[in-house]
Design a protein around this motif. Structure first.
Motif, PDB file in Angstrom:
ATOM      1  N   VAL A  93      -1.152  -1.021   0.257  1.00  0.00           N
ATOM      2  CA  VAL A  93      -1.639  -2.389   0.428  1.00  0.00           C
ATOM      3  C   VAL A  93      -3.043  -2.491  -0.135  1.00  0.00           C
ATOM      4  N   ALA A  94      -3.323  -3.607  -0.790  1.00  0.00           N
ATOM      5  CA  ALA A  94      -4.639  -3.837  -1.381  1.00  0.00           C
ATOM      6  C   ALA A  94      -5.122  -5.219  -0.979  1.00  0.00           C
ATOM      7  N   ALA A  95      -6.354  -5.287  -0.479  1.00  0.00           N
ATOM      8  CA  ALA A  95      -6.949  -6.563  -0.095  1.00  0.00           C
ATOM      9  C   ALA A  95      -7.450  -7.290  -1.334  1.00  0.00           C
ATOM     10  N   ALA A  96      -7.331  -8.612  -1.337  1.00  0.00           N
ATOM     11  CA  ALA A  96      -7.816  -9.415  -2.450  1.00  0.00           C
ATOM     12  C   ALA A  96      -9.341  -9.342  -2.514  1.00  0.00           C
ATOM     13  N   SER A  97      -9.871  -9.552  -3.705  1.00  0.00           N
ATOM     14  CA  SER A  97     -11.322  -9.550  -3.892  1.00  0.00           C
ATOM     15  C   SER A  97     -11.914 -10.844  -3.344  1.00  0.00           C
ATOM     16  N   GLY A  98     -12.936 -10.730  -2.529  1.00  0.00           N
ATOM     17  CA  GLY A  98     -13.627 -11.908  -2.019  1.00  0.00           C
ATOM     18  C   GLY A  98     -13.095 -12.410  -0.705  1.00  0.00           C
ATOM     19  N   ASN A  99     -11.791 -12.559  -0.572  1.00  0.00           N
ATOM     20  CA  ASN A  99     -11.202 -13.051   0.678  1.00  0.00           C
ATOM     21  C   ASN A  99     -10.084 -12.111   1.121  1.00  0.00           C
ATOM     22  N   GLY A 100     -10.378 -10.828   1.102  1.00  0.00           N
ATOM     23  CA  GLY A 100      -9.366  -9.817   1.374  1.00  0.00           C
ATOM     24  C   GLY A 100      -8.947  -9.738   2.823  1.00  0.00           C
ATOM     25  N   LEU A 101      -7.669  -9.521   3.021  1.00  0.00           N
ATOM     26  CA  LEU A 101      -7.096  -9.278   4.343  1.00  0.00           C
ATOM     27  C   LEU A 101      -6.959  -7.773   4.521  1.00  0.00           C
ATOM     28  N   ALA A 102      -7.664  -7.233   5.506  1.00  0.00           N
ATOM     29  CA  ALA A 102      -7.661  -5.790   5.740  1.00  0.00           C
ATOM     30  C   ALA A 102      -6.439  -5.412   6.578  1.00  0.00           C
ATOM     31  N   LEU A 103      -5.527  -4.664   5.976  1.00  0.00           N
ATOM     32  CA  LEU A 103      -4.329  -4.198   6.666  1.00  0.00           C
ATOM     33  C   LEU A 103      -4.226  -2.686   6.540  1.00  0.00           C
ATOM     34  N   GLU A 149      -8.466 -18.632   3.756  1.00  0.00           N
ATOM     35  CA  GLU A 149      -7.282 -17.788   3.863  1.00  0.00           C
ATOM     36  C   GLU A 149      -7.641 -16.365   3.450  1.00  0.00           C
ATOM     37  N   LEU A 150      -7.046 -15.394   4.122  1.00  0.00           N
ATOM     38  CA  LEU A 150      -7.246 -13.989   3.760  1.00  0.00           C
ATOM     39  C   LEU A 150      -5.958 -13.481   3.115  1.00  0.00           C
ATOM     40  N   VAL A 151      -6.102 -12.697   2.054  1.00  0.00           N
ATOM     41  CA  VAL A 151      -4.943 -12.320   1.252  1.00  0.00           C
ATOM     42  C   VAL A 151      -4.932 -10.820   0.979  1.00  0.00           C
TER      43      VAL A 151
END
Length: 222
Positions: A93-103, A149-151
């Motif tokens: 899993v990779a969090a998006a840059s800037g608005n990343g969702l940490a999983l 939104e977090l992605v």
């Protein structure tokens, strides 16, 4: 004469007399290994001929049931499902840059109903003879405290390098603001005091009418 089904093969007609064309068909197949059934065509007089029916193996694959998944703003759990016929699946899993969702990838996922370690060979190789369902659950995702939104992107990789991707989005949180003081009292010289603002949004100050201010102070018990 009527047709008859034998395992994955259908023969039509299953019996006859004299010369005839017989249709041999099979069910759709998603297993990675060729499958085979053996038949014999026999006459009432005792003559017989053998027929071997092979069905080719399907290509290795992995797919997700949906390209997207969502998590409510308050957090919680989200389960993502799909299908594959691979010998093993690896999740990242990779969090998006800037608005990343940490999983965090869980230690195990479900493959054909069996808990399986991420990247490990799947027990009994269910994909050899057909596709199977996989599922992975992200638990206790925290509340989104931002107004965006977090992605994050989940990537599922089969043993042969085939890839399925799912975009996971958590809904934006509520706007909030807090002050570390509810009242300040300036001295006669108007010496500056500091009020610390805590917020997840842009904000500005405005004067409120005295009556409105009194109602606000009353609601705060002041």
């Amino acid at each position: 004469m009527a047709s008859q089904k034998f395992g994955f093969v259908t023969i039509n007609p299953v019996s006859g007399s004299g010369s005839a064309a017989v249709s041999i068909s099979g069910d759709a197949y998603k297993g990675r290994v060729q499958r085979t059934l053996n038949f014999t065509a026999s006459t009432n007089g005792g003559a017989s001929k053998a027929l071997v029916v092979n069905q080719e193996a399907a290509a290795e694959f992995v797919s997700a049931d949906s390209p997207t998944a969502s998590i409510q703003k308050t957090g919680g759990n989200v389960t993502i499902t799909g299908k594959s016929n691979s010998t093993k699946l690896t999740f990242s899993v990779a969090a998006a840059s800037g608005n990343g969702l940490a999983l965090t990838i869980p230690e195990t996922y479900m493959a054909a109903g069996v808990a399986t370690a991420n990247g490990a060979v799947i027990a009994d190789d269910p994909g050899a003879t057909g596709d199977f369902i996989w599922s992975i659950t992200f638990s206790n995702v925290p509340e989104n405290m931002t107004i965006e939104e977090l992605v994050a992107t989940l990537t599922v990789t089969a043993n042969g390098g085939q890839v399925a991707s799912v975009t996971i989005t958590q809904a934006e949180g509520d706007s909030y603001i807090d002050l570390n003081k509810e009242v300040i009292n300036l001295d006669v010289n108007g010496t500056a005091q500091t009020v610390n603002v805590t917020s997840n949004d842009t904000w500005s100050w405005a004067q409120v009418a005295t009556r409105t201010a009194m109602k606000m102070m009353k609601s705060m018990g002041l």
